[in-house]
Design an enzyme around this catalytic site. Structure first.
Site, PDB file in Angstrom:
ATOM      1  N   HIS A 374       0.863  -1.055   0.097  1.00 22.09           N
ATOM      2  CA  HIS A 374       0.016   0.051   0.076  1.00 22.09           C
ATOM      3  C   HIS A 374       0.934   1.251   0.046  1.00 22.09           C
ATOM      4  O   HIS A 374       0.181   2.289   0.078  1.00 22.09           O
ATOM      5  CB  HIS A 374      -0.973   0.095   1.354  1.00 22.09           C
ATOM      6  CG  HIS A 374      -1.989  -1.007   1.240  1.00 22.09           C
ATOM      7  ND1 HIS A 374      -3.207  -0.890   0.757  1.00 22.09           N
ATOM      8  CD2 HIS A 374      -1.902  -2.368   1.768  1.00 22.09           C
ATOM      9  CE1 HIS A 374      -4.083  -1.996   0.677  1.00 22.09           C
ATOM     10  NE2 HIS A 374      -3.024  -2.832   1.644  1.00 22.09           N
ATOM     11  N   LYS A 567      -8.316  13.768   5.845  1.00 17.35           N
ATOM     12  CA  LYS A 567      -7.537  12.393   5.801  1.00 17.35           C
ATOM     13  C   LYS A 567      -6.465  12.601   6.973  1.00 17.35           C
ATOM     14  O   LYS A 567      -6.241  13.455   7.507  1.00 17.35           O
ATOM     15  CB  LYS A 567      -7.005  12.448   4.591  1.00 17.35           C
ATOM     16  CG  LYS A 567      -6.061  13.547   4.154  1.00 17.35           C
ATOM     17  CD  LYS A 567      -5.243  13.335   2.573  1.00 17.35           C
ATOM     18  CE  LYS A 567      -6.577  13.749   1.541  1.00 17.35           C
ATOM     19  NZ  LYS A 567      -6.534  12.979   0.450  1.00 17.35           N
ATOM     20  N   ARG A 568      -5.792  11.340   7.233  1.00 11.76           N
ATOM     21  CA  ARG A 568      -4.727  11.423   8.319  1.00 11.76           C
ATOM     22  C   ARG A 568      -3.785  12.497   7.989  1.00 11.76           C
ATOM     23  O   ARG A 568      -3.518  12.913   6.648  1.00 11.76           O
ATOM     24  CB  ARG A 568      -3.970   9.991   8.326  1.00 11.76           C
ATOM     25  CG  ARG A 568      -4.741   8.915   8.904  1.00 11.76           C
ATOM     26  CD  ARG A 568      -5.214   9.226  10.388  1.00 11.76           C
ATOM     27  NE  ARG A 568      -3.881   9.286  11.138  1.00 11.76           N
ATOM     28  CZ  ARG A 568      -3.870   8.380  12.158  1.00 11.76           C
ATOM     29  NH1 ARG A 568      -4.567   7.387  12.401  1.00 11.76           N
ATOM     30  NH2 ARG A 568      -2.710   8.115  12.781  1.00 11.76           N
ATOM     31  N   LYS A 573       1.241  14.043   2.730  1.00  9.17           N
ATOM     32  CA  LYS A 573      -0.341  14.109   2.356  1.00  9.17           C
ATOM     33  C   LYS A 573      -0.481  15.774   2.150  1.00  9.17           C
ATOM     34  O   LYS A 573      -1.247  16.387   1.473  1.00  9.17           O
ATOM     35  CB  LYS A 573      -1.421  13.831   2.999  1.00  9.17           C
ATOM     36  CG  LYS A 573      -1.585  12.409   3.054  1.00  9.17           C
ATOM     37  CD  LYS A 573      -2.573  11.700   4.052  1.00  9.17           C
ATOM     38  CE  LYS A 573      -2.455  10.159   4.248  1.00  9.17           C
ATOM     39  NZ  LYS A 573      -2.975   9.532   3.083  1.00  9.17           N
ATOM     40  N   THR A 678      -8.442   6.848  -1.510  1.00  5.83           N
ATOM     41  CA  THR A 678      -9.702   6.371  -1.697  1.00  5.83           C
ATOM     42  C   THR A 678     -10.861   7.486  -1.446  1.00  5.83           C
ATOM     43  O   THR A 678     -11.949   7.372  -1.858  1.00  5.83           O
ATOM     44  CB  THR A 678      -9.927   5.217  -0.992  1.00  5.83           C
ATOM     45  OG1 THR A 678      -9.291   5.401   0.500  1.00  5.83           O
ATOM     46  CG2 THR A 678      -9.386   3.883  -1.590  1.00  5.83           C
ATOM     47  N   LYS A 682     -14.454   8.829  -3.309  1.00  6.79           N
ATOM     48  CA  LYS A 682     -15.796   9.401  -2.417  1.00  6.79           C
ATOM     49  C   LYS A 682     -16.087  10.708  -2.617  1.00  6.79           C
ATOM     50  O   LYS A 682     -17.461  10.814  -2.822  1.00  6.79           O
ATOM     51  CB  LYS A 682     -15.465   9.000  -0.847  1.00  6.79           C
ATOM     52  CG  LYS A 682     -15.339   7.643  -0.336  1.00  6.79           C
ATOM     53  CD  LYS A 682     -14.595   7.452   0.794  1.00  6.79           C
ATOM     54  CE  LYS A 682     -13.826   6.112   1.060  1.00  6.79           C
ATOM     55  NZ  LYS A 682     -13.062   6.155   2.249  1.00  6.79           N
TER      56      LYS A 682
HETATM   57  C1  GPK Z   1      -0.893   2.616   3.416  1.00  5.42           C
HETATM   58  F1  GPK Z   1       1.342   1.886   4.063  1.00  5.42           F
HETATM   59  C2  GPK Z   1      -0.129   2.326   4.424  1.00  5.42           C
HETATM   60  C3  GPK Z   1      -0.512   2.339   5.573  1.00  5.42           C
HETATM   61  O1  GPK Z   1       0.514   2.006   6.771  1.00  5.42           O
HETATM   62  N1  GPK Z   1      -1.738   2.815   5.835  1.00  5.42           N
HETATM   63  C4  GPK Z   1      -2.486   3.389   4.806  1.00  5.42           C
HETATM   64  O2  GPK Z   1      -3.559   3.698   5.159  1.00  5.42           O
HETATM   65  C5  GPK Z   1      -2.929   3.701   2.459  1.00  5.42           C
HETATM   66  N2  GPK Z   1      -2.121   3.069   3.615  1.00  5.42           N
HETATM   67  C6  GPK Z   1      -2.418   4.581   1.470  1.00  5.42           C
HETATM   68  O3  GPK Z   1      -1.670   5.477   2.023  1.00  5.42           O
HETATM   69  C7  GPK Z   1      -3.559   4.878   0.379  1.00  5.42           C
HETATM   70  O4  GPK Z   1      -2.763   5.780  -0.579  1.00  5.42           O
HETATM   71  C8  GPK Z   1      -4.260   4.068   0.076  1.00  5.42           C
HETATM   72  O5  GPK Z   1      -5.276   4.380  -0.793  1.00  5.42           O
HETATM   73  C9  GPK Z   1      -4.671   3.053   1.038  1.00  5.42           C
HETATM   74  O6  GPK Z   1      -3.671   2.691   1.990  1.00  5.42           O
HETATM   75  C10 GPK Z   1      -5.429   1.774   0.681  1.00  5.42           C
HETATM   76  O7  GPK Z   1      -4.628   1.093  -0.276  1.00  5.42           O
END
Ligand code: GPK
Length: 836
Positions: A374, A567-568, A573, A678, A682
């Site tokens: 991810h 978002k976080r 970001k 994501t 939305k």
């Molecule tokens: C990716 F590596 C990680 C993590 O530790 N936590 C997390 O939420 C996210 N992510 C990505 O940052 C997003 O870009 C992505 O859409 C999401 O995972 C789902 O794939």
């Protein structure tokens, strides 16, 4: 006594088998019964919370009945199942979703109304199940919804944290973390006290000769912690399929290992042991895109992997199949590397417990697992120190070394003249201390590795996992671009928009096949449709404005452009870019004449998101946003032209209010850093436009909706490395407009400048790693284009409708089918056919 009732006695069971409510009358009967008996309340003391609990219990009964039938049917058919292993499931609320998925929300609305309640008030009583940090955890929750909706036999496996992600409060502009007591009053879980697994830690490995004279290993001593299953039913939309999410909770074991340690009569230490065991599932680590290598986290990972695998194997063994058939019955998907130990655990069970030969076992293992990556951020890639693992999981470390040895031997054979490659791809990093690279373990132990958006998957292949592409060929690596479930993120969050679309398309079929949305493009010039569309957006903005008023006390103008970034909080970001842009806007407005001000498009800049408790820079960004809000919102020269809002405690249920209410949302990560994103999907699905960088899924959103419908800006991923390199060698010039913003901060305009030096100096003095200055001019110029576009409301509306019409690709159902076809090789199963 056999647990299964013999056939002659089954008639009585069939006669009294629990019935599901279907009508309003039946619902009311169940609801009142639960309130009066299960909850021991009555019409004289039934508040909204009791009405919520009663409604939830009535629906839970219904889900459990379908859940039972689904499991029976899936067991009887004995098809291949999907097991989705995720340390995070960010479920949000369940009741509304359950009502919509079983198609009885209107029935419940009428029934509740007969009994004196408004369904919306009842729904709002529910506490979010927040067992996740951000996108990764929410993706897992969307997967569960889609897998059930598409009738795939699938189980989720996770941990039942006593404390989910912390609740965020804002005190004097600072984030304060408060524990999340989500388990009080949670009707959705179903304890399975009879389903337990004893999990071993520490101890040591003994070598011995088995009966055939072969060298074998046994893992002995150490301590045992018990895993207890809690099941959560997952109903699909418009189908009877109700899958299972199994969450493990830890408890002290009363097994023999403990007794050895117990001092007879030493009650205190017995209780301390108990608490230590319960600590394993006590708390979700609150980091997003960061791994810190803590022992308790490793314990969580092994505890959950071992319990889940034991459970999966127990189920497989009941079918009496040969081990070679395991991968034909079981697909295990690893949500990031957090469950990578499951690879080692399966190999251990097959060779140490089941007596298989190494190669045969390893074949089974690699055919079983798939791994989803991810992120490419180095700080998020898991590495565990070898001494730590040696102590906690001695046998697993041996097996990892063995896996690595065989792997490196095969690499050496194929690349005899490349010495370097061996140290680059080794699972063991030769540092001090040595580290186990979990991503490499996951790649080597899986048959497919996927990224979550095209750019991200390409970057994996060309940078992080380049050597592995050379070794295994390109086929092991693939892309599956993320999606979202349209049930929650359109139908549930935005019921009026969903209803309008259904009216035009003649049915709600688009909720099961989101590509049908393309038919609404035909109505883009339909006057009545456009008006209705605009009215819905306005109502959604009013709903958010009410929430803002209630939680912050600020009034916001619903005619203003709502500009949202939720978002976080993370430097990559770039919420700092956004707030600097807001300050730039503020300074510009203040410098305007009265005449010029008349032309300004009023804005509300809305922020939300949690910072990891130990992430100082992210907390500083939150502080700056709140300080800017204090100043701007009270400035009489500004009035309605600009408002800055920080919505505290952003979570799934708040996202359901926020997403439908945006005019514009921000997805502005440094190019190449966001895996997919994501929330971008939305917002667009709810008729908002977006401003974004060429990063993650923004690129594919642009391809789908057309570049005239999105505001892209900033440097490209391919230029990032060069820019960073230049900065590192001193070639850095602060953007002049950003300099004006920094000067304002340094003039103490937003309180003590010292509070924000970390932020400004990371850009001015420490290389601007996230390229805030490089992208600043492009960012504010693009925002000017947004203002101009917003003034033409008719064109804006056309963009909004067209974009929604073209979002079909981003359905989680498409994603799930792609995984099913290209990774899992599983088929859907109709659970309504007769079982016997
Ligand atoms: C990716 F590596 C990680 C993590 O530790 N936590 C997390 O939420 C996210 N992510 C990505 O940052 C997003 O870009 C992505 O859409 C999401 O995972 C789902 O794939």
């Amino acid at each position: 006594v056999e647990a299964s009732i013999p056939e002659p006695l089954r008639e009585a069971w069939r006669k009294h088998s629990a019935a599901e409510f279907n009508t309003k009358e039946e619902f009311e009967k169940d609801l009142v019964r639960h309130i009066e008996t299960t909850l021991a309340r009555s019409m004289y003391n039934c508040d909204e919370l009791a009405a919520y609990s009663g409604t939830a219990l009535a629906f839970r009964d219904r889900l459990i009945i379908e859940w039972n039938k689904t499991q029976q049917r899936q067991t009887f058919k004995d098809q291949k199942r999907i097991y989705y292993l995720s340390l995070e499931f960010l479920m949000g609320r369940t009741l509304d979703n359950a009502m919509l998925n079983v198609g009885l929300k209107e029935t419940a609305r009428d029934g509740l109304s007969d009994l004196g309640f408004r369904i919306e008030d009842v729904i709002n009583q529910e506490h979010d199940a927040a067992l996740g940090n951000g996108g990764l955890g929410r993706l897992a929750a969307c997967f569960l919804d889609s897998m059930a909706t598409l009738n795939y036999p699938a189980w989720g496996y996770g941990l039942r944290y006593r404390y989910g992600i912390f609740k965020q409060e804002i005190v004097n502009g600072y984030q304060v973390e408060v524990p999340d007591y989500w388990l009080d009053n949670n009707p959705w879980e179903f304890p399975r006290h009879e389903i337990t697994v004893d999990i071993q830690f520490y101890g040591n490995v003994k070598k011995y000769q088995d009966e055939s004279g072969k060298i074998a290993h046994s893992w002995e001593d150490g301590e045992i912690v018990r895993a207890i299953a809690y099941d959560v039913p997952i109903p699909g939309y418009g189908t009877k399929t109700t899958n299972n999410l199994r969450l493990w909770s830890s408890k002290a074991s009363s097994g023999e290992f403990d007794f050895q340690k117990f001092n007879a009569g030493d009650y205190e230490s017995a209780v301390a042991d108990q608490q230590r065991a319960e600590t394993i599932s006590a708390v979700l680590y609150p980091n997003d895109n960061l791994e810190r290598g803590k022992e308790l986290r490793l314990k969580q990972q092994y505890f959950w992997c071992a319990a889940s695998l034991f459970d999966i194997i127990r189920r497989f063994k009941k079918t009496k199949r040969a081990w070679g058939e395991f991968p034909d019955q079981v697909a295990i998907q690893l949500n990031d590397t957090h469950p990578a130990l499951a690879i080692v655990e399966l190999q251990r069970i097959l060779i140490d417990k089941e007596g298989l030969e190494w190669d045969e076992a390893w074949q089974i293992v690699t055919k079983t697992f798939g791994y989803t990556n991810h992120t490419v951020l180095p700080e998020a890639l898991e590495k565990w120190s070898v001494p730590l693992m040696q102590n906690l999981l001695p046998r697993h470390l041996q097996i990892i070394y063995e896996i690595n040895l065989f792997f490196l031997q095969s690499v050496e054979k194929r690349f005899p003249n490349d010495r370097e490659i061996l140290s680059r791809v080794s699972i063991i990093e030769e540092s001090h201390p040595k580290m186990v690279r979990m991503a490499y373990l996951a790649i080597i132990g899986s048959h497919k590795v996927n990224g979550v958006a095209e750019l991200h998957s390409d970057l994996l292949k060309t940078t992080l996992f380049k050597d592995f592409v050379k070794i295994y060929g390109p086929d092991r690596f693939t892309n599956v671009t993320n999606g979202i479930t349209p049930r929650r993120w359109l139908h549930q969050a935005n019921p009026r928009l969903s209803a309008l679309i259904a009216e035009k398309l003649g049915s709600y079929d688009f909720l099961k096949d989101l590509t049908l949305l393309d038919k609404i493009e035909a109505f883009v010039d339909d006057k009545a449709f456009r008006e209705e569309w605009a009215v819905i957006k306005r109502e959604n903005k009013l709903r958010l404005a009410e929430h803002i008023k209630a939680t912050t006390g600020y009034d916001v103008n619903p005619n203003a452009l709502f500009d949202v970034q939720v978002k976080r909080i993370h430097e990559y970001k770039r919420q700092q870019l956004n707030i600097f842009g807001v300050i730039h806007r503020y300074l510009s407005i203040k410098a305007m004449s009265a005449e010029e001000k008349k032309k300004v498009v009023p804005r509300v800049s809305i922020f939300g998101g949690k910072a990891a408790p130990g992430y100082w820079m992210a907390k500083t960004i939150i502080h700056l946003i709140n300080k800017v809000a204090d100043v701007v919102n009270k400035d009489p020269e500004i009035g309605d032209l600009l408002k800055v809002i920080f919505i505290a405690d952003y979570n799934v249920s708040k996202a359901e209010i926020i997403c439908p209410a945006s005019d514009l949302s921000e997805h502005i990560s440094t190019a190449g850093t966001e895996g997919s994103g994501t929330s971008n999907m939305k917002f667009v699905l709810n008729g908002g436009l977006i401003i974004g960088t060429c990063d993650g899924a923004n690129i594919e959103i642009t391809r789908e909706i057309g570049e005239q419908n999105i505001f892209l800006f900033g440097n490209l991923a391919e230029d990032v490395e060069d820019l960073r390199h230049k900065h590192f060698y001193g070639d850095f010039k602060l953007d002049p407009q950003l300099e004006r913003v920094f000067d304002a901060i340094k003039d103490n305009m937003f309180g003590d400048k010292a509070d924000f030096t970390a932020l400004t100096s990371s850009i001015e003095e420490h290389g601007d790693y996230y390229l805030v200055s490089d992208d600043f001019n492009s960012y504010i110029t693009t925002h000017e284009m947004v203002d101009e576009a917003f003034q033409n409301q008719e064109e804006w509306l056309a963009k909004s409708i067209t974009s929604v019409a073209r979002m079909g690709f981003f359905s989680m159902d498409r994603v799930t089918n792609e995984y099913a076809d290209s990774i899992w090789n599983v088929e859907p199963l109709d659970v309504t056919e007769e079982t016997d």
